[in-house]
Design a protein around this motif. Structure first.
Motif, mmCIF file in Angstrom:
data_model
loop_
_atom_site.group_PDB
_atom_site.id
_atom_site.type_symbol
_atom_site.label_atom_id
_atom_site.label_comp_id
_atom_site.label_asym_id
_atom_site.label_seq_id
_atom_site.Cartn_x
_atom_site.Cartn_y
_atom_site.Cartn_z
ATOM 1 N N MET A 1 -25.480 11.881 -20.616
ATOM 2 C CA MET A 1 -26.188 10.625 -20.356
ATOM 3 C C MET A 1 -25.274 9.616 -19.665
ATOM 4 S SD MET A 1 -29.366 10.844 -21.241
ATOM 5 C CE MET A 1 -29.842 9.103 -21.272
ATOM 6 N N GLU A 2 -23.984 9.666 -19.997
ATOM 7 C CA GLU A 2 -23.025 8.732 -19.399
ATOM 8 C C GLU A 2 -22.544 9.212 -18.038
ATOM 9 O OE1 GLU A 2 -19.973 8.347 -22.294
ATOM 10 O OE2 GLU A 2 -21.204 7.211 -23.714
ATOM 11 N N GLY A 3 -22.994 10.400 -17.640
ATOM 12 C CA GLY A 3 -22.604 10.925 -16.335
ATOM 13 C C GLY A 3 -21.253 11.580 -16.321
ATOM 14 N N ARG B 1 -43.646 1.830 -21.039
ATOM 15 C CA ARG B 1 -42.273 1.360 -21.263
ATOM 16 C C ARG B 1 -42.243 0.337 -22.400
ATOM 17 N NH1 ARG B 1 -42.194 0.886 -15.570
ATOM 18 N NH2 ARG B 1 -42.134 -1.400 -15.728
ATOM 19 N N ARG C 1 -40.933 15.303 -10.923
ATOM 20 C CA ARG C 1 -40.090 14.224 -10.419
ATOM 21 C C ARG C 1 -40.766 12.906 -10.765
ATOM 22 N NH1 ARG C 1 -35.873 16.094 -8.103
ATOM 23 N NH2 ARG C 1 -35.882 18.202 -7.208
ATOM 24 N N ASN D 1 -40.908 8.671 -11.586
ATOM 25 C CA ASN D 1 -40.408 7.363 -11.155
ATOM 26 C C ASN D 1 -41.224 6.298 -11.873
ATOM 27 O OD1 ASN D 1 -42.804 6.580 -9.362
ATOM 28 N ND2 ASN D 1 -42.124 8.512 -8.416
ATOM 29 N N SER E 1 -37.922 4.258 -17.352
ATOM 30 C CA SER E 1 -36.554 3.815 -17.621
ATOM 31 C C SER E 1 -35.556 4.791 -17.013
ATOM 32 C CB SER E 1 -36.331 3.706 -19.130
ATOM 33 O OG SER E 1 -36.428 4.995 -19.733
ATOM 34 N N ASP E 2 -34.321 4.327 -16.844
ATOM 35 C CA ASP E 2 -33.269 5.175 -16.280
ATOM 36 C C ASP E 2 -33.022 6.397 -17.157
ATOM 37 O OD1 ASP E 2 -32.984 3.403 -14.215
ATOM 38 O OD2 ASP E 2 -31.268 2.347 -15.114
ATOM 39 N N GLU E 3 -33.140 6.247 -18.478
ATOM 40 C CA GLU E 3 -32.909 7.367 -19.393
ATOM 41 C C GLU E 3 -33.915 8.495 -19.142
ATOM 42 O OE1 GLU E 3 -33.147 4.261 -20.307
ATOM 43 O OE2 GLU E 3 -31.188 3.735 -21.181
ATOM 44 N N MET F 1 -35.780 8.902 -16.280
ATOM 45 C CA MET F 1 -35.687 9.415 -14.910
ATOM 46 C C MET F 1 -34.474 10.312 -14.713
ATOM 47 S SD MET F 1 -37.175 6.463 -12.396
ATOM 48 C CE MET F 1 -36.002 5.179 -12.847
ATOM 49 N N LYS F 2 -33.512 10.278 -15.643
ATOM 50 C CA LYS F 2 -32.384 11.202 -15.549
ATOM 51 C C LYS F 2 -32.833 12.649 -15.726
ATOM 52 C CE LYS F 2 -27.584 11.707 -17.076
ATOM 53 N NZ LYS F 2 -27.040 11.565 -15.710
ATOM 54 N N SER G 1 -35.591 13.820 -14.423
ATOM 55 C CA SER G 1 -36.554 14.088 -13.365
ATOM 56 C C SER G 1 -36.331 15.465 -12.737
ATOM 57 C CB SER G 1 -36.444 13.006 -12.288
ATOM 58 O OG SER G 1 -37.373 13.238 -11.258
#
Length: 542
Positions: free
Chosen positions: A85-87, A170, A412, A414, A417-419, A421-422, A424
């Motif tokens: 999650m932190e990349g 959301r 995919r 959009n 949240s970013d969490e 969409m990671k 996707s």
């Protein structure tokens, strides 16, 4: 015992021996003639087609309590969710945990025969029973980390919704405090998985959340009591024996309704795995249906194999079974928005429209592009392929193993949240499952052995019975000759007690002699009278 009584007893035994020999001679002759015209094994198979309730093969099918079918579940637990999650890591790593072993029971209930079209209907009821002796102690209480099926699944379902709907989602997610990963026990994951967002969404939009408990086995086995209609009898013959006509009163996979615009996902000619068509050969195709797979799949002949004292035909599931069809309009399992690639088959119709797809375990035999962002898969053909080994005459499975993996498939996405969409465009392995019937009860195996002994001896059986007819026929004749000899040597007793038949014959002979002598005397006297009459006549003339 006197000599006369011994003689009488011998005569009685001779009569009985003649009668018995004649009876067995007739029986063996009729049997030999019958077997010369008919094959015993064919008669047995023809009788099984009728599925008569008092016959053993019907009872074997109806009561499967003696047949052990194990259900092994292997769940996938994430080991590096935080770093991913932190990349800090490019791939989300999954670790296989298990097996968790259950016994699957199968009951056939409410059986009705339809004589008008030679079909039979019944309820197929399956359930799982935990087997402590085959599991590691405390396995169900073990904690695992898994992607949150509820959060990610609902996002996938809402991908094509408006921005306003996504904004509402959301908001619900934020207020519920739910996360994209959860820590839970294996038991909860399988049987009692709930999520804060499910409870919140169910209050606001209940039509979108039909269930709060989304434990994977709970969903798969809830209300597992389905009405099935199959073919039987001579009308359909060996080739269509026990093939499915309808499941839940429809010819399609549950969830597919062609009149509503759905693809015709046929279930015709499939089998639920308890029995297959009779008289299999190398060109036969076995179509296997599993509600937990949400489709029927064909298996093709591979080779002959030994299973104990029996020889079975092995059929295997091809590697391309879950590939896309050239004719996309006929491809019922290509997924929502035609999004699934080769090696994936859509299961959403059977799972409340959640974006779940089946694959081979660990994606063996297929290199999925969606799986490039995950690691930990260790495909092994021997551990992960599916097969059926069936008796070629009866179609009874001697050994069969069905293996499949369930995965959460994210399009995919959009607008979330970013969490979320990671994830996707990813495929997330949830668990893989193995159903294995490794053997049959001993009494069924013995019955099949006897059948094949009869089949081997079948060409010679008529001649055996003809020989036995000849033996008993000759024996009867010899006994009859001995009986005649005894009758001559020992004639039957007189009807008048105390009267000697020999003396009767002697007296009769003496009387006959006296009569003859008297007759001669009468004749002589007559001659003398005649001579005197002539002499007197001559004297008178003179």
């Amino acid at each position: 015992m006197s000599s006369e009584e011994n003689v009488q007893s011998s005569k009685t035994r001779d009569v009985l021996a003649i009668a018995v020999s004649a009876l067995f001679a007739v029986i063996f002759f009729i049997s030999g003639f019958f077997l010369h015209k008919h094959e015993v094994t064919r008669l047995i198979l023809d009788d099984r087609l009728k599925m008569r309730e008092f016959m053993p093969h019907f009872r074997w099918w109806k009561n499967t309590s003696d047949v052990l079918v194990t259900c092994k579940i292997y769940v996938f637990s994430v080991t590096n969710e935080q770093r991913w999650m932190e990349g800090l890591e490019d791939r989300l790593n999954f670790e296989e945990v298990g097996p968790i072993t259950y016994r699957e029971t199968l009951d056939h209930l409410d059986i009705i025969f339809h004589a008008n079209n030679s079909t039979m209907s019944y309820n197929s009821h399956r359930q799982l029973v935990f087997m402590p002796e085959l599991n590691v102690d405390g396995i169900l209480n073990k904690t695992i980390t898994v992607p949150n099926i509820a959060v990610l699944g609902m996002a996938a379902k809402l991908q094509n919704s408006s921005s306003f709907v996504k904004w509402g989602y959301r908001l619900i997610l934020s207020s519920s405090g739910d996360n994209v990963f959860i820590n839970t026990t294996i038991y909860n994951y399988l049987w009692n998985l709930t999520s804060p967002i499910m409870k919140s969404a169910r209050k606001i939009v209940p039509f979108m959340v039909p269930l709060e408990n989304i434990g994977v086995l709970s969903v798969m086995y809830q209300n597992y009591n389905d009405r099935v209609n199959i073919r039987h009898g001579k009308l359909y013959g060996n080739e269509q024996f026990f093939m499915i006509n309808t499941y839940r009163n429809r010819p399609t996979v549950p969830g597919f309704i062609p009149e509503n615009g759905d693809c015709f996902a046929s279930i015709l000619n499939a089998s639920e795995g308890a029995s297959y068509q009779q008289n299999l050969n190398e060109n036969s195709v076995l179509i296997y249906w599993r509600r937990t797979l949400c489709r029927a799949v064909p298996l093709y002949f591979d080779k002959k194999v030994h299973r104990g004292p029996l020889v079975g035909y092995k059929f295997v599931l091809p590697d391309d079974s879950y590939d896309r069809l050239p004719n996309t309009s006929a491809d019922c399992y290509k997924g929502q928005s035609d999004s699934l690639e080769n090696g994936m088959t859509d299961m959403s119709k059977c799972l409340l429209d959640f974006p779940v797809a089946a694959t081979s375990p660990h994606y063996f035999a297929r290199n999925l592009s969606r799986a490039q962002k995950i690691s930990g898969m260790m495909p092994d053909r021997d551990k992960h392929y599916s097969y059926i080994i069936a008796d070629p005459s009866f179609g009874i499975p001697l050994d069969q193993c069905a293996r499949t993996q369930s995965n959460l498939v994210l399009p995919r996405v959009n607008g979330f949240s970013d969490e979320i969409m990671k994830f996707s465009g990813m495929i997330l392995p949830m668990f893989w499952i193995e159903y294995h019937q490794s053997e049959l009860p001993e009494y069924i195996v013995k019955s099949l052995q006897i059948f094949y002994v009869i089949k081997s001896a079948q060409p010679y059986l008529p001649y055996f019975f003809y020989i036995m007819f000849t033996v008993f026929f000759i024996t009867g004749i010899r006994k009859a000759q001995l009986y005649d000899i005894r009758m001559i040597e020992n004639p039957p007793a007189p009807l008048i007690p105390g009267l000697n038949p020999n003396s009767i014959c002697s007296n009769n002979n003496n009387n006959s002699a006296d009569i003859m002598e008297n007759s001669f005397n009468i004749i002589n006297n007559t001659d003398n009278i005649n001579n005197n009459s002539i002499n007197n006549y001559i004297l008178t003339k003179n």
